[in-house]
Write a protein that holds these residues in place. Structure first.
Motif, mmCIF file in Angstrom:
data_model
loop_
_atom_site.group_PDB
_atom_site.id
_atom_site.type_symbol
_atom_site.label_atom_id
_atom_site.label_comp_id
_atom_site.label_asym_id
_atom_site.label_seq_id
_atom_site.Cartn_x
_atom_site.Cartn_y
_atom_site.Cartn_z
ATOM 1 N N PHE A 280 0.832 -1.201 0.000
ATOM 2 C CA PHE A 280 0.000 0.000 0.000
ATOM 3 C C PHE A 280 0.873 1.260 0.000
ATOM 4 N N ALA A 281 1.912 1.282 0.815
ATOM 5 C CA ALA A 281 2.808 2.444 0.903
ATOM 6 C C ALA A 281 3.484 2.721 -0.435
ATOM 7 N N ALA A 282 3.966 1.658 -1.092
ATOM 8 C CA ALA A 282 4.625 1.835 -2.389
ATOM 9 C C ALA A 282 3.631 2.298 -3.451
ATOM 10 N N THR A 283 2.394 1.812 -3.354
ATOM 11 C CA THR A 283 1.359 2.200 -4.315
ATOM 12 C C THR A 283 0.965 3.655 -4.138
ATOM 13 N N THR A 350 11.734 -9.615 -13.586
ATOM 14 C CA THR A 350 12.397 -9.141 -12.363
ATOM 15 C C THR A 350 13.808 -8.621 -12.593
ATOM 16 N N ASP A 351 14.251 -8.590 -13.834
ATOM 17 C CA ASP A 351 15.597 -8.100 -14.132
ATOM 18 C C ASP A 351 15.574 -6.581 -14.281
ATOM 19 N N GLN A 352 15.015 -5.904 -13.265
ATOM 20 C CA GLN A 352 14.898 -4.451 -13.276
ATOM 21 C C GLN A 352 15.372 -3.913 -11.925
ATOM 22 N N THR A 353 15.573 -2.620 -11.860
ATOM 23 C CA THR A 353 15.964 -1.984 -10.599
ATOM 24 C C THR A 353 14.907 -0.943 -10.228
ATOM 25 N N GLU A 354 14.957 -0.478 -8.992
ATOM 26 C CA GLU A 354 14.062 0.556 -8.480
ATOM 27 C C GLU A 354 12.587 0.196 -8.668
ATOM 28 N N LEU A 355 12.215 -0.943 -8.113
ATOM 29 C CA LEU A 355 10.826 -1.363 -8.139
ATOM 30 C C LEU A 355 10.564 -2.334 -6.995
ATOM 31 N N LEU A 356 9.302 -2.652 -6.786
ATOM 32 C CA LEU A 356 8.895 -3.624 -5.782
ATOM 33 C C LEU A 356 8.331 -4.835 -6.506
ATOM 34 N N VAL A 357 8.905 -5.996 -6.250
ATOM 35 C CA VAL A 357 8.418 -7.246 -6.848
ATOM 36 C C VAL A 357 7.859 -8.112 -5.732
ATOM 37 N N VAL A 358 6.571 -8.429 -5.839
ATOM 38 C CA VAL A 358 5.859 -9.140 -4.776
ATOM 39 C C VAL A 358 5.505 -10.552 -5.243
ATOM 40 N N ASP A 359 6.043 -11.546 -4.574
ATOM 41 C CA ASP A 359 5.754 -12.942 -4.906
ATOM 42 C C ASP A 359 4.534 -13.393 -4.105
ATOM 43 N N LEU A 360 3.464 -13.774 -4.800
ATOM 44 C CA LEU A 360 2.231 -14.212 -4.152
ATOM 45 C C LEU A 360 2.108 -15.737 -4.111
ATOM 46 N N GLU A 362 2.389 -19.727 -3.354
ATOM 47 C CA GLU A 362 2.443 -20.554 -2.151
ATOM 48 C C GLU A 362 3.829 -21.186 -2.045
ATOM 49 N N GLY A 363 4.323 -21.329 -0.826
ATOM 50 C CA GLY A 363 5.626 -21.949 -0.615
ATOM 51 C C GLY A 363 6.796 -21.080 -1.029
ATOM 52 N N ARG A 364 6.565 -19.787 -1.188
ATOM 53 C CA ARG A 364 7.652 -18.894 -1.592
ATOM 54 C C ARG A 364 8.677 -18.758 -0.469
ATOM 55 N N LYS A 365 9.921 -18.490 -0.853
ATOM 56 C CA LYS A 365 10.980 -18.290 0.137
ATOM 57 C C LYS A 365 10.890 -16.897 0.761
ATOM 58 N N GLU A 366 10.539 -15.916 -0.036
ATOM 59 C CA GLU A 366 10.392 -14.553 0.451
ATOM 60 C C GLU A 366 9.311 -13.852 -0.349
ATOM 61 N N THR A 367 8.630 -12.912 0.289
ATOM 62 C CA THR A 367 7.536 -12.204 -0.387
ATOM 63 C C THR A 367 8.064 -11.129 -1.311
ATOM 64 N N PHE A 368 8.996 -10.321 -0.829
ATOM 65 C CA PHE A 368 9.521 -9.215 -1.623
ATOM 66 C C PHE A 368 10.828 -9.630 -2.287
ATOM 67 N N ILE A 369 10.729 -10.024 -3.550
ATOM 68 C CA ILE A 369 11.901 -10.455 -4.303
ATOM 69 C C ILE A 369 12.843 -9.272 -4.523
ATOM 70 N N LYS A 370 12.252 -8.115 -4.789
ATOM 71 C CA LYS A 370 13.010 -6.877 -4.920
ATOM 72 C C LYS A 370 12.228 -5.770 -4.240
ATOM 73 N N CYS A 371 12.939 -4.822 -3.667
ATOM 74 C CA CYS A 371 12.266 -3.700 -3.013
ATOM 75 C C CYS A 371 13.214 -2.512 -2.971
ATOM 76 N N MET A 372 12.652 -1.355 -2.623
ATOM 77 C CA MET A 372 13.449 -0.132 -2.528
ATOM 78 C C MET A 372 14.134 -0.027 -1.170
ATOM 79 N N GLY A 373 13.578 -0.746 -0.184
ATOM 80 C CA GLY A 373 14.179 -0.771 1.141
ATOM 81 C C GLY A 373 13.544 0.152 2.162
ATOM 82 N N ASP A 374 12.669 1.071 1.691
ATOM 83 C CA ASP A 374 12.060 2.022 2.631
ATOM 84 C C ASP A 374 10.548 1.818 2.774
ATOM 85 N N GLU A 375 10.038 0.735 2.206
ATOM 86 C CA GLU A 375 8.593 0.533 2.170
ATOM 87 C C GLU A 375 7.951 0.510 3.557
#
Length: 502
Positions: A280-283, A350-360, A362-375
């Motif tokens: 929501f914050a990133a949006t 996902t081969d991009q920078t400066e974005l948020l990638v959200v893995d939805l 099941e069984g994912r290792k992490e939700t945010f594959i990429k992030c800006m770090g301040d979300e």
């Protein structure tokens, strides 16, 4: 929750393509007259350009900017109550094996058939229908006969360059039969947005398909002759089906029309409350966000739900709930977007920078594959905790109706407390004069330093800018009449009553 035109949009180049191109895009929902939710639109014309290229071998025009401008606000709710068809047409799409040995999605059934069109209209119709097949099977040609396949329902919106908006509702399933067979996609095209209602219609279509394709016709004909109901009202369809006889099918439209295209259950099933808040914050700050999932229904439901969290503001940029493989280069656009990408295409997205990638998934290792770090620090801490506290009123067993009450009650107060004082800072020189927003004084009026810091950033977004423009242009006689205005008044009344008690 959805069209957008390209007027008043700044033209920018994209990393994906430096050629000049026409504009297109994808949004979400029909909205009430108070300006609640607008549609999101997809790169429809670039689709059609690619289709034309496939047929002619010529290089098509493609869009120079994936950024979307706001669509005109939808006319008043009374337009829903009569004179509008439920849908424009129904198509059934199935992959068919070509001479090259690949499976290409093709339309095998269309209702109603459109006759009497001139050549130009037929060509446009063919391009539209071809684009629909790509949305029904966005994976491309990677298909083969199957023995098992779970049914799934999803949606999208097409906005053409002339501003014409069409909602696409799809249900993909494996038809009854023995042995390996190919899945089918039922796609309803409508000018109206109400995901729950069309999901119910698909249930009826699916039941009739089990007997024969011919059984679909009388039901869809009865539906097409019926008027789309007003919010909170019901339309009854009389229909016959073998083994059940003639029966009355009741289709009821939700009372809150701005929530009727949304199902919050998937969003909160896939993400924790804390993760939803970071998305929501990133949006809110209009960043580039990609959602990854295996299921098409998960992608479309989550993206539409995230967009609705912004109410009373509207996502003004590119929103494609399901990106077909042929359009995967859209992830390279430098402008804000909300994109849904199937997991099989994740490496390309996902081969991009400066974005948020959200893995939805099941069984994912992490939700945010990429992030800006301040979300997790974007929202004022106190207000963020208040949203989390309000969300605690739901649980895993909460019904759709309960979530439609709890979730807006959690997020809407955030905007009331941050920017709900906007009306005091729209100054009119005369009763019939256009208002002028006093931005500096508006920001200075906020006492909390953390909230003021957030608002100073938020007022620079397109969603806030367009909202304020609408409020400036609104006749003075309509001040205080919108849903957001009424919620602000209710909140202020509660605060005054609370102060008296203390």
């Amino acid at each position: 929750m959805n069209g957008v035109t390209l007027s008043n949009v700044k033209k920018r180049g994209t990393k994906a393509n430096s050629r000049k191109h026409r504009s297109v895009f994808l949004p979400g929902e029909d909205q009430p007259d108070m300006g609640a939710m607008k549609r999101f639109s997809t790169l429809f014309s670039s689709f059609r350009g690619k289709i034309s290229k496939d047929r002619t071998g010529n290089e098509p025009d493609v869009p120079a900017s994936t950024e979307l401008s706001p669509v005109e606000e939808k006319a008043k709710e009374q337009r829903y109550t009569s004179g509008q068809f439920f849908f424009e047409y129904l198509v059934v799409v199935r992959p068919k094996k070509t001479k090259d040995g690949i499976y290409e999605p093709q339309i095998i059934y269309q209702f109603p058939k459109k006759d009497g069109m001139v050549r130009f209209q037929k060509e446009e119709e063919e391009k539209t229908l071809k684009a629909l097949t790509l949305f029904c099977f966005p994976e491309g040609v990677n298909w083969a006969p199957l023995t098992e396949y779970p049914s799934e329902t999803f949606s999208f919106v097409l906005t053409d360059v002339d501003g014409t908006r069409k909602n696409g509702y799809c249900r993909r399933l494996l038809p009854d039969g023995k042995g390996a067979r190919l899945p089918e996609a039922y796609c309803i095209i409508s000018n109206l947005a109400c995901f729950g209602l069309f999901s119910q219609i698909f249930d009826e279509v699916e039941q009739r398909r089990k007997f024969s394709m011919a059984m679909i016709y009388p039901f869809m004909q009865s539906l097409r002759e019926s008027a789309f109901p007003a919010p909170g009202h019901t339309v009854n369809i009389k229909s016959f089906i073998p083994e059940r006889g003639t029966e009355i099918i009741s289709l009821t439209r939700p009372t809150d029309s701005w929530l009727e295209h949304v199902d919050f259950r998937t969003l909160f099933k896939c993400l924790s409350d804390e993760e939803v808040l970071q998305v929501f914050a990133a949006t809110v700050l209009e960043r580039r966000i990609i959602f990854i999932a295996d299921e098409l229904g998960t992608l479309s439901q989550v993206i539409h739900a995230v967009a609705v969290l912004l109410y009373p503001f509207i996502w003004q940029h590119t929103l494609i709930s399901i990106v077909p493989e042929i359009l995967i280069d859209v992830v390279m656009a430098p402008t804000p977007y909300l994109l849904g990408v199937q997991k099989s295409l994740a490496d390309q997205a996902t081969d991009q920078t400066e974005l948020l990638v959200v893995d939805l998934s099941e069984g994912r290792k992490e939700t945010f594959i990429k992030c800006m770090g301040d979300e997790d620090t974007i929202l004022p801490h106190k207000l963020k905790d208040e949203i989390k506290q309000a969300l605690s009123a739901k649980n895993e067993k909460s019904s759709l109706e309960e979530l439609n009450r709890v979730v807006p009650e959690a997020f809407l107060p955030f905007f009331i407390k941050t920017v709900g004082h906007f009306a005091k800072y729209i100054v009119r020189k005369g009763k019939d004069q256009r208002g002028e927003f006093q931005r500096t004084n508006f920001c200075k009026a906020i006492e909390s330093k953390s909230t003021r810091r957030f608002v100073k950033t938020f007022v620079q977004t397109q969603m806030f800018d367009l909202f304020i423009q609408e409020m400036e242009q609104r006749p003075a006689s309509q001040d205080g009449t919108g849903l957001f205005d009424k919620k602000i008044t209710e909140y202020q009344k509660r605060m005054r009553e609370k102060a008296k008690k203390n």
